[in-house]
Design a protein around this motif. Structure first.
Motif, short mmCIF file in Angstrom:
data_model
loop_
_atom_site.label_atom_id
_atom_site.label_comp_id
_atom_site.label_asym_id
_atom_site.label_seq_id
_atom_site.Cartn_x
_atom_site.Cartn_y
_atom_site.Cartn_z
N LYS A 6 0.86 -1.06 -0.01
CA LYS A 6 -0.24 0.07 0.14
C LYS A 6 0.96 1.32 0.09
O LYS A 6 1.67 1.46 0.87
CB LYS A 6 -0.85 -0.11 1.24
N LEU A 7 0.80 1.86 -1.13
CA LEU A 7 1.80 3.11 -1.26
C LEU A 7 0.92 4.41 -1.22
O LEU A 7 -0.14 4.61 -1.77
CB LEU A 7 2.43 3.08 -2.77
N VAL A 9 0.93 8.24 -2.34
CA VAL A 9 1.40 9.21 -3.20
C VAL A 9 1.03 10.67 -2.57
O VAL A 9 -0.28 10.90 -2.49
CB VAL A 9 0.98 9.31 -4.57
N TRP A 50 -1.56 2.16 -4.97
CA TRP A 50 -1.37 3.28 -4.42
C TRP A 50 -2.74 4.16 -4.30
O TRP A 50 -3.60 4.06 -4.95
CB TRP A 50 -0.45 4.29 -5.13
N TYR A 52 -3.81 8.47 -2.93
CA TYR A 52 -3.47 9.79 -3.19
C TYR A 52 -3.94 10.71 -2.17
O TYR A 52 -5.15 10.52 -1.49
CB TYR A 52 -3.92 10.05 -4.49
N CYS A 85 0.08 2.06 5.52
CA CYS A 85 1.00 2.23 4.44
C CYS A 85 2.30 1.82 4.62
O CYS A 85 3.00 1.78 5.86
CB CYS A 85 0.94 3.86 4.08
#
Length: 341
Positions: A6-7, A9, A50, A52, A85
């Motif tokens: 889990k990214l 941005v 990802w 945001y 994350c």
């Protein structure tokens, strides 16, 4: 090192997301749609899952200040502790990209996930822009697995977050790691106050280059302005106007009342070693501590993080001289970051 599940941005503004206005390029919100469109145009690339977020309002990084560093740190900590994350990609303007990478390196000491910063020299979507390549490369680096710590990706290069500097303003290969001598004892452990979980407070820190004609009155005005730490950019290996008794007395008085005084070299490949010249010895006797071969960005950020943690003057001076995340030590293997960063 595994690919993130889990990214986050985190978009802060900068050239990468700017749009044209009557006055020139200005920061624009809502970069997520443009980022997803860019990804859709490159269906073959490997991209972690990802989500945001953006700091509001997005800024031109020329307007970056310490409050933004703390906001970025808080957003990253929340993403890790509350949202699960395990990696962060931070989009940032290039003017102060290296400063923010250094600041986050010290504000996130011990964080067990990678944080990667990137941006671009031309806006995304502009003809000939480097934005797509930097985004693609950053996503690929994260997908391949990065060591925990703060990194900077630009123009095909993965750089250490606390050793990078912007060296060009009109070329895509704008960033490099400083070719400065680096050595220093590595931290065997950290005080709880420096752990990434601990919030920090804003700190008044200043940088001043030594120059021919620097007067005691100039220095006194800055030191009397309420700053808690001063980073002096000295000549060569750490020298300055040591025959100016009034200037030395200003430094001595400031140190006695608790101001942290530190020094780095003005030379692009310089290293402070006060014992080489008598002029350097005089500065050290006034209370200055050596930043070794640290860059301006790293030394400034480190003073900010140490003072902001509530440490005493003596504690700040001690930890400033210790390598915390590779900012003072010999570089690790290419692509790796310091263990504590």
């Amino acid at each position: 090192m595994n690919a993130p599940h889990k990214l986050l941005v985190l978009y802060t503004g900068g050239t990468i997301g700017m749009q044209a206005s009557a006055d020139g390029l200005v920061p624009a919100a809502g970069f997520e749609a443009r980022l997803r469109a860019e990804q859709a145009a490159r269906p073959g690339q490997c991209v972690p899952r990802w989500y945001y977020r953006e700091l509001s309002p997005p800024i031109d990084s020329a307007n970056m200040h310490q409050g933004h560093w703390l906001a970025m740190r808080d957003a990253i900590v929340a993403a890790v502790t509350e949202d699960g994350c395990d990696a962060v990609l931070l989009l940032h303007g290039t003017d102060t990209l290296a400063y923010s990478a250094a600041a986050l390196s010290f504000l996130l000491l011990g964080l067990g996930v990678p944080v990667l910063l990137t941006g671009s020299m031309l806006p995304a979507g502009a003809a000939g822009s480097d934005a797509a390549d930097n985004l693609s490369g950053a996503f690929a680096a994260l997908a391949a697995g990065l060591a925990p710590g703060v990194h900077l990706y630009f123009h095909g290069r993965l750089l250490h977050g606390a050793r990078a500097s912007k060296i060009r303003s009109e070329a895509f290969d704008a960033f490099a790691e400083a070719a400065r001598p680096r050595h220093g004892a590595a931290a065997a452990g950290l005080p709880a106050a420096l752990d990434w979980r601990q919030p920090r407070r804003p700190v008044a820190v200043a940088v001043l280059p030594v120059f021919p004609g620097l007067q005691a009155s100039h220095l006194r005005a800055l030191l009397d302005s309420g700053i808690e730490a001063l980073l002096l950019e000295c000549y060569g290996s750490g020298t300055g106007p040591a025959e100016d008794a009034a200037l030395l007395e200003v430094l001595r008085e400031a140190h006695q009342r608790g101001v942290v005084l530190a020094a780095i070299s003005q030379c692009a490949e310089g290293h402070v070693e006060f014992g080489v010249y008598a002029a350097g010895h005089q500065l050290a006797a006034c209370g200055l501590v050596s930043g070794g071969g640290m860059t301006r960005e790293a030394a400034l950020a480190k003073l900010f993080a140490l003072c902001g943690a509530g440490l005493t003057q003596a504690e700040v001076e001690h930890w400033f001289g210790i390598d915390l995340c590779g900012e003072r030590s010999a570089p690790a293997a290419e692509g790796e970051a310091g263990a504590l960063c």
